[in-house]
Design an enzyme around this catalytic site. Structure first.
Site, PDB file in Angstrom:
ATOM      1  N   ILE A  43       0.945  -1.169   0.116  1.00  0.00           N
ATOM      2  CA  ILE A  43       0.120  -0.042   0.043  1.00  0.00           C
ATOM      3  C   ILE A  43       0.910   1.181   0.042  1.00  0.00           C
ATOM      4  CG2 ILE A  43      -1.589   1.170   1.579  1.00  0.00           C
ATOM      5  CD1 ILE A  43      -2.889  -1.214   2.324  1.00  0.00           C
ATOM      6  N   GLU A  50       7.509  16.469   5.015  1.00  0.00           N
ATOM      7  CA  GLU A  50       8.952  16.570   5.394  1.00  0.00           C
ATOM      8  C   GLU A  50       9.446  17.909   5.991  1.00  0.00           C
ATOM      9  OE1 GLU A  50       9.946  16.429   1.077  1.00  0.00           O
ATOM     10  OE2 GLU A  50      10.756  14.555   1.407  1.00  0.00           O
ATOM     11  N   LYS A  79      15.367  24.351  10.013  1.00  0.00           N
ATOM     12  CA  LYS A  79      13.941  24.980   9.532  1.00  0.00           C
ATOM     13  C   LYS A  79      13.764  26.289  10.656  1.00  0.00           C
ATOM     14  CE  LYS A  79       9.103  25.148   8.389  1.00  0.00           C
ATOM     15  NZ  LYS A  79       7.888  24.309   8.367  1.00  0.00           N
TER      16      LYS A  79
END
Length: 499
Positions: A43, A50, A79
């Site tokens: 699947i 991300e 980030k």
């Protein structure tokens, strides 16, 4: 002995949702539970989540995962925020930067002082006073907890990382703590005739797995929560018009920037998420305004590097389950609802759902009071995030496409309308209880998209005009000096990877 005691937990579906749930449950309740996770490699998973927000650091710490280990295992980068291009008008940009902006004052946020300075002729940009923004745009990073020589906090950060690698990492973690993984495809969900609870699942090979509590991590399929229990869905597509995403990785380019990009196009927006080994890209769009072929052409034309795969199309419908916990099934991840990844909240919602389940875990039998409280908290959380995402679409000033004009005209939730009007007319902004997004986050999106308050808080008048202007100048010098002293983002990643 309590015959209703919850001892056997079955997680249906792997991916980030399944393995985050398994990792947290096994870490906290592993000694009292038998945890089984069923997944099928046939699947697969959506696998495009991300980018994250700062609370992921708290989760990693709770799991005992070191930053070095996490960065190396998931090819992570730092980030510092999300830059929004073309959302107000073509050519404009602003950032929802993490962390604080300016200096904290009692009972009055810094932006009121900035608004007053602006009226006095100061030409500083609001983001001149964001340490995160300045570091992000200069590709710098530092783990220093404070700006040198002050009590002002240092950078607030999260990560970009490979979601598939993260799931594999958490699988190893969970199995080491006793989680049993079964490879197999579910072909039937067996319900109790008397109470409608899920008793077991039957796999394609004929094996049957019993459980007391089932966690549905089957993604958009909602195999247990919807297909078996018919829980129902609240549709939000009238507020969030995009209904498709197309994802593709491409080769990395230098420098590896420490922020996510969200670039608005004619009928949606494109994400750009730089990892160590590649860049994650995607286009979120409205099928009423753009065909799949047009989306593919637009996305491929706007990649920074060579494509590493064929584009993957993900149809979706924004909204939430009427109940995230129904009977003895708890839905976590995309099975519980879908909000587009504009503010990188998908993985965060997985984590908060798993933590909420732990706090309300029904060890002596499932009780309606616990189920109702879980659903009440989840509803508040996701609706507050929904309003923040709608804000980006509603307050655009673009007149170059039908899509954006429709977004300007749409009716919005009363809770959001009230917040916008209060900010616009008075400059006042209040964070709702438990709202994920801080006042500073709201300030950045509201002002970044053109809503500048008509007034400032009276408390800002406590400073003289000269004190206000000196404050702006001194803060800007302090932040600029701090950023110049930071190492490069890539230098930090290389140091962590090498040690």
């Amino acid at each position: 002995m309590n015959k209703d005691k919850v001892q056997n937990v079955v997680i249906v579906g792997g991916g980030t949702a399944g393995w985050v749930s398994a990792a947290l449950l096994s870490r906290v309740l592993g000694k009292t539970l038998n945890i089984t996770l069923v997944e099928s490699e046939q699947i697969g998973t959506v696998g495009v989540g991300e980018a994250t927000i700062p609370p992921i650091i708290t989760i990693n710490n709770a799991l005992g995962i070191t930053e070095k280990e996490f960065i190396n295992e998931t090819k992570a980068t730092i980030k510092l925020g999300i830059e929004f291009e073309n959302w107000k008008q073509q050519g404009d940009s602003y950032m929802h930067a993490f962390g604080g902006i300016g200096k904290n004052f009692p009972f009055c946020d810094f932006y009121h002082y900035w608004l007053k300075a602006k009226n006095l002729g100061d030409t500083s940009d609001f983001w001149d006073f964001s340490l995160n923004y300045q570091a992000a745009k200069h590709n710098k990073f530092s783990k220093s907890p404070k700006i040198e020589g002050t009590n002002m906090p240092g950078l607030t950060y999260a990560y970009h990382f490979d979601a598939g690698m993260y799931a594999q990492f958490l699988r190893k973690y969970s199995e080491a703590k006793g989680v049993k993984r079964i490879e197999g495809m579910v072909c039937n969900v067996n319900l109790n005739d008397d109470n409608g609870f899920v008793e077991s699942i039957t796999l394609k090979d004929g094996s049957c797995i019993d459980g007391d509590l089932f966690i549905d991590c089957t993604g958009l399929a909602g195999l247990l929560i919807e297909k078996a229990l018919n829980t129902g869905y609240v549709d939000w597509s009238h507020w969030l018009p995009c209904d498709r995403a197309m994802a593709i990785p491409c080769e990395s380019v230098a420098p590896i920037t420490p922020y996510t990009k969200s670039i608005a196009h004619d009928s949606g927006w494109q994400w750009r998420i730089p990892l160590q080994h590649r860049i994650g890209n995607g286009l979120v769009y409205s099928s009423k305004h753009m065909t799949d072929d047009q989306a593919k052409e637009l996305l491929l034309k706007n990649l920074d590097g060579k494509p590493l795969a064929e584009p993957k199309i993900i149809p979706f419908r924004t909204g939430r389950r009427r109940k995230q916990w129904h009977k003895n099934v708890v839905s976590i991840g995309l099975s519980s609802g879908f909000l587009e990844p504009l503010e990188s909240t998908s993985i965060h919602l997985i984590q908060t759902a798993a933590i909420r389940l732990i706090k309300l875990f029904p060890h002596q039998g499932i009780k309606d009071t616990e189920v109702d409280e879980f659903n009440r908290q989840t509803k508040i959380e996701i609706e507050q995030i929904r309003d923040f995402i709608i804000l980006h679409y509603k307050v655009n000033e673009r007149d170059d496409s039908k899509f954006w004009r429709e977004c300007q005209r749409m009716d919005i939730p009363e809770s959001l309308q009230r917040k916008i009007e209060l900010f616009k007319t008075t400059g006042k902004l209040f964070r709702e209880q438990d709202d994920l997004f801080t006042e500073i986050a709201w300030q950045q999106v509201l002002m970044g998209q053109g809503i500048i308050p008509e007034d400032h808080n009276a408390l800002a008048d406590a400073l003289t005009e000269q004190q206000i202007l000196d404050l702006m100048q001194n803060l800007k010098i302090l932040i600029d000096r701090s950023v110049k002293g930071m190492a490069s983002h890539e230098g930090f990643i290389n140091t962590v990877s090498a040690t």
